[in-house]
Design a protein around this motif. Structure first.
Motif: not given
Length: 280
Positions: A1-6, A19-29, A262-271, A273-274
């Motif tokens: 919660m704190l990670f997303f707390e503005r 700066c580390h957004a879910i939709e960009y694999y926890y990075s920034s475009p 491309k084989t280094l692209t992994g699965e984001i943990p389920q908890e 993802k949102h």
């Protein structure tokens, strides 16, 4: 919660996830992301797998994810608070956080502290591990990679990429000068020249030295390099060949290396993802 707390930021506008957004694999475009009060000095890398790296930040001025979280609370490039006390006061005014901190830190007389905020954010970041097909291959599943991807791995090893990009995270465990054979800015066309770790140590040998980034999820996290100066992965690999290896890589070599990466692209943990629902 704190990670997303503005509300951790001075203006209630910026969170870690800005700066580390879910939709960009926890990075920034963005080449450089805006903090609460000013532009960040360097590109915001993904925090996926960051806890396993030997230091945090491109120039290693944060020792671990907890140290990074703590120092992000204050200072204009990050959350911008003039003091830790302001953040603590704000969280203490939110009943849900008062209860959650009591549960998380039951032995603390004052559960809501800057150190505990950092511990909580660090605990979340430590679960952000992304196993990939490459891990299956390393464990003995030869069919986990295609022939092209195996050829890419072979190229990656033979031309010398593994000298720096090695270990569990395929990087993230050493410092290296960016521009061994030629100045990096000659090819990246960077707007400004960043002197790297020299900013921290003031030692000449640390000029243009940066942490070697992990290559896990690299396909998903452009732009590249410390200043986000290169958008294309193909271009980034060609530049690395020129300035780090003194080699002019062919299109085929670059294509093969990308197939491997491309084989280094992994699965984001389920908890993770949102984003969570935050308390009023």
């Amino acid at each position: 919660m704190l990670f997303f707390e503005r509300r951790l930021s001075v203006n209630n506008m910026v969170s870690c996830a800005t700066c580390h957004a879910i939709e960009y694999y926890y990075s920034s475009p963005a080449p450089k992301q805006m903090g609460a009060l000013q532009l960040q000095p360097r590109n915001a890398p993904t925090v996926l797998n960051s806890a396993g790296q030997f230091v945090q930040h491109w120039i290693g001025n944060r020792k671990d994810v907890e140290d990074q979280a703590l120092k992000s609370l204050t200072g204009p490039p990050a959350l911008g608070n003039p003091s830790e006390e302001i953040v603590i006061k704000k969280l203490k005014s939110i009943p849900t956080y008062v209860e959650l901190f009591k549960k998380a830190f039951p032995n603390d007389k004052e559960p809501i502290t800057a150190e505990n905020i950092a511990k909580a954010i660090g605990a979340f970041e430590r679960i952000l591990i992304t196993p990939s097909r490459f891990d299956k291959f390393l464990k003995g599943d030869k069919k986990a990679l295609t022939e092209e991807e195996k050829r890419g791995l072979k190229t990656f090893i033979e031309i010398g990429c593994v000298a720096c990009h090695n270990g569990v995270l395929v990087g993230g465990n050493t410092y290296q000068k960016f521009g061994i054979f030629e100045p990096y800015w000659k090819y990246t066309k960077s707007d400004s020249i960043d002197e790297g770790r020299y900013v921290v140590t003031k030692k000449d040998e640390d000029r243009y030295v940066f942490k070697v980034p992990s290559l896990r999820n690299v396909v998903m996290t452009p732009p590249y390099f410390h200043d986000g100066s290169v958008e294309s992965l193909e271009q980034a690999i060609w530049i690395m060949g020129k300035v780090q290896l003194g080699k002019d890589l062919t299109k085929e070599q670059i294509s093969d290396i990308i197939a491997f990466l491309k084989t280094l692209t992994g699965e984001i943990p389920q908890e993770a993802k949102h984003p969570p629902i935050l308390p009023p």
